[in-house]
Scaffold this active site. Structure first.
Site, PDB file in Angstrom:
ATOM      1  N   ARG A 183     -42.068 -18.113 -29.803  1.00 58.84           N
ATOM      2  CA  ARG A 183     -42.010 -16.741 -29.300  1.00 58.84           C
ATOM      3  C   ARG A 183     -41.446 -15.811 -30.367  1.00 58.84           C
ATOM      4  O   ARG A 183     -42.062 -14.846 -30.769  1.00 58.84           O
ATOM      5  CB  ARG A 183     -41.120 -16.690 -28.036  1.00 58.84           C
ATOM      6  CG  ARG A 183     -41.738 -17.395 -26.857  1.00 58.84           C
ATOM      7  CD  ARG A 183     -40.710 -17.730 -25.820  1.00 58.84           C
ATOM      8  NE  ARG A 183     -39.738 -18.677 -26.343  1.00 58.84           N
ATOM      9  CZ  ARG A 183     -38.835 -19.300 -25.613  1.00 58.84           C
ATOM     10  NH1 ARG A 183     -38.740 -19.054 -24.319  1.00 58.84           N
ATOM     11  NH2 ARG A 183     -38.002 -20.159 -26.165  1.00 58.84           N
TER      12      ARG A 183
ATOM     13  N   HIS B 178     -45.785 -20.185 -20.349  1.00 55.62           N
ATOM     14  CA  HIS B 178     -46.375 -21.531 -20.432  1.00 55.62           C
ATOM     15  C   HIS B 178     -47.871 -21.474 -20.111  1.00 55.62           C
ATOM     16  O   HIS B 178     -48.685 -22.085 -20.803  1.00 55.62           O
ATOM     17  CB  HIS B 178     -45.709 -22.475 -19.416  1.00 55.62           C
ATOM     18  CG  HIS B 178     -44.282 -22.815 -19.723  1.00 55.62           C
ATOM     19  ND1 HIS B 178     -43.259 -22.683 -18.799  1.00 55.62           N
ATOM     20  CD2 HIS B 178     -43.697 -23.284 -20.860  1.00 55.62           C
ATOM     21  CE1 HIS B 178     -42.124 -23.065 -19.353  1.00 55.62           C
ATOM     22  NE2 HIS B 178     -42.357 -23.427 -20.601  1.00 55.62           N
TER      23      HIS B 178
ATOM     24  N   SER C   5     -37.720 -20.240 -19.417  1.00 56.31           N
ATOM     25  CA  SER C   5     -37.404 -20.810 -18.105  1.00 56.31           C
ATOM     26  C   SER C   5     -35.928 -20.605 -17.777  1.00 56.31           C
ATOM     27  O   SER C   5     -35.559 -20.331 -16.642  1.00 56.31           O
ATOM     28  CB  SER C   5     -37.706 -22.312 -18.093  1.00 56.31           C
ATOM     29  OG  SER C   5     -39.085 -22.525 -18.259  1.00 56.31           O
TER      30      SER C   5
ATOM     31  N   LYS D 128     -30.702 -34.412 -18.061  1.00 58.65           N
ATOM     32  CA  LYS D 128     -30.684 -32.998 -17.687  1.00 58.65           C
ATOM     33  C   LYS D 128     -30.515 -32.861 -16.181  1.00 58.65           C
ATOM     34  O   LYS D 128     -30.843 -33.784 -15.436  1.00 58.65           O
ATOM     35  CB  LYS D 128     -31.985 -32.321 -18.126  1.00 58.65           C
ATOM     36  CG  LYS D 128     -31.918 -31.792 -19.540  1.00 58.65           C
ATOM     37  CD  LYS D 128     -33.005 -30.753 -19.767  1.00 58.65           C
ATOM     38  CE  LYS D 128     -32.919 -30.123 -21.142  1.00 58.65           C
ATOM     39  NZ  LYS D 128     -34.037 -29.203 -21.380  1.00 58.65           N
TER      40      LYS D 128
HETATM   41  O1  PNS Z   1     -39.397 -27.213 -22.926  1.00 59.45           O
HETATM   42  P1  PNS Z   1     -38.429 -27.812 -23.888  1.00 59.45           P
HETATM   43  O2  PNS Z   1     -37.143 -28.215 -23.187  1.00 59.45           O
HETATM   44  O3  PNS Z   1     -38.178 -26.941 -25.092  1.00 59.45           O
HETATM   45  O4  PNS Z   1     -39.121 -29.170 -24.453  1.00 59.45           O
HETATM   46  C1  PNS Z   1     -38.454 -30.012 -25.348  1.00 59.45           C
HETATM   47  C2  PNS Z   1     -39.211 -31.339 -25.527  1.00 59.45           C
HETATM   48  C3  PNS Z   1     -39.481 -32.008 -24.197  1.00 59.45           C
HETATM   49  C4  PNS Z   1     -40.511 -31.062 -26.220  1.00 59.45           C
HETATM   50  C5  PNS Z   1     -38.330 -32.232 -26.432  1.00 59.45           C
HETATM   51  O5  PNS Z   1     -37.032 -32.305 -25.912  1.00 59.45           O
HETATM   52  C6  PNS Z   1     -38.881 -33.635 -26.597  1.00 59.45           C
HETATM   53  O6  PNS Z   1     -39.855 -33.842 -27.267  1.00 59.45           O
HETATM   54  N1  PNS Z   1     -38.224 -34.606 -25.930  1.00 59.45           N
HETATM   55  C7  PNS Z   1     -38.644 -36.003 -25.938  1.00 59.45           C
HETATM   56  C8  PNS Z   1     -37.687 -36.859 -26.769  1.00 59.45           C
HETATM   57  C9  PNS Z   1     -38.105 -36.838 -28.220  1.00 59.45           C
HETATM   58  O7  PNS Z   1     -39.193 -37.169 -28.606  1.00 59.45           O
HETATM   59  N2  PNS Z   1     -37.141 -36.401 -29.066  1.00 59.45           N
HETATM   60  C10 PNS Z   1     -37.354 -36.279 -30.473  1.00 59.45           C
HETATM   61  C11 PNS Z   1     -38.180 -35.054 -30.805  1.00 59.45           C
HETATM   62  S1  PNS Z   1     -37.407 -34.184 -32.031  1.00 59.45           S
END
Ligand code: PNS
Length: 177
Positions: A92, A19, A130, A43
């Site tokens: 990645r 990150h 993570s 979560k």
């Molecule tokens: O670190 P992560 O868990 O891969 O991040 C995922 C994240 C937070 C980017 C994704 O879950 C997100 O954007 N969540 C917010 C809800 C949202 O907008 N959902 C629709 C996007 S497809």
């Protein structure tokens, strides 16, 4: 000229060197980068949002155009609130691609003006996540070099609360030199 603001959304549970690598890269190409920690009541994270925020604020304090925030709800709505025109995400390996493509295209459907920008972290972090860091730490393996020293210490305290009572020997910002 118009400032380009980007958000870097994620769970950051915990923040890893991958990150931080991406934050550093992003800080070089965007005028302003907002590290946006998702507040997700569904979560069951290891670290609270406040803990993640404190860690990320300390770890990014040297980047003057980076700030840390939290958000709930849709990423596209949050991006609009902070006037961001780009979403930064890391890719990645090929395995990330499908999930990231889905997210990027869904975000584009919801908000066509918002661009997703993918960057690759340094190759030594290409296997790092993570989830794996949490798993290895829980099972007693070494996570040195995978997370900043500050995060390593916090993980140890979280998994073995007795350690919290011992004096910490940390360097500035907990980052490995
Ligand atoms: O670190 P992560 O868990 O891969 O991040 C995922 C994240 C937070 C980017 C994704 O879950 C997100 O954007 N969540 C917010 C809800 C949202 O907008 N959902 C629709 C996007 S497809």
């Amino acid at each position: 000229m118009k400032k380009v603001i980007a958000i870097y959304p994620g769970s950051f549970d915990p923040p890893t060197n991958g990150h931080l690598d991406l934050i550093e890269r992003g800080s070089k190409i965007f005028d302003e980068l907002v590290v946006a920690i998702l507040r997700n009541p569904e979560k069951d994270p290891l670290f609270s949002v406040a803990e993640k925020r404190r860690m990320l604020e300390t770890l990014t304090e040297d980047f003057k155009n980076v700030r840390v925030d939290t958000f709930e709800g849709l990423t596209v709505d949050y991006a609009a609130r902070v006037k961001a025109t780009a979403v930064l995400r890391g890719i990645r390996a090929l395995s990330d691609y499908e999930y990231e493509l889905q997210m990027a295209l869904m975000n584009r459907k919801l908000q066509p003006e918002l661009e997703t920008v993918f960057m690759m972290p340094a190759e030594q972090y290409s296997y790092l996540s993570s989830r794996l860091v949490r798993e290895v730490a829980k099972l007693g393996g070494s996570i040195t070099d995978l997370v900043p020293e500050m995060v390593e210490q916090k993980l140890k305290e979280k998994l073995d609360p007795v350690l919290k009572l011992q004096p910490a020997t940390k360097t500035k910002a907990g980052r490995r030199e």
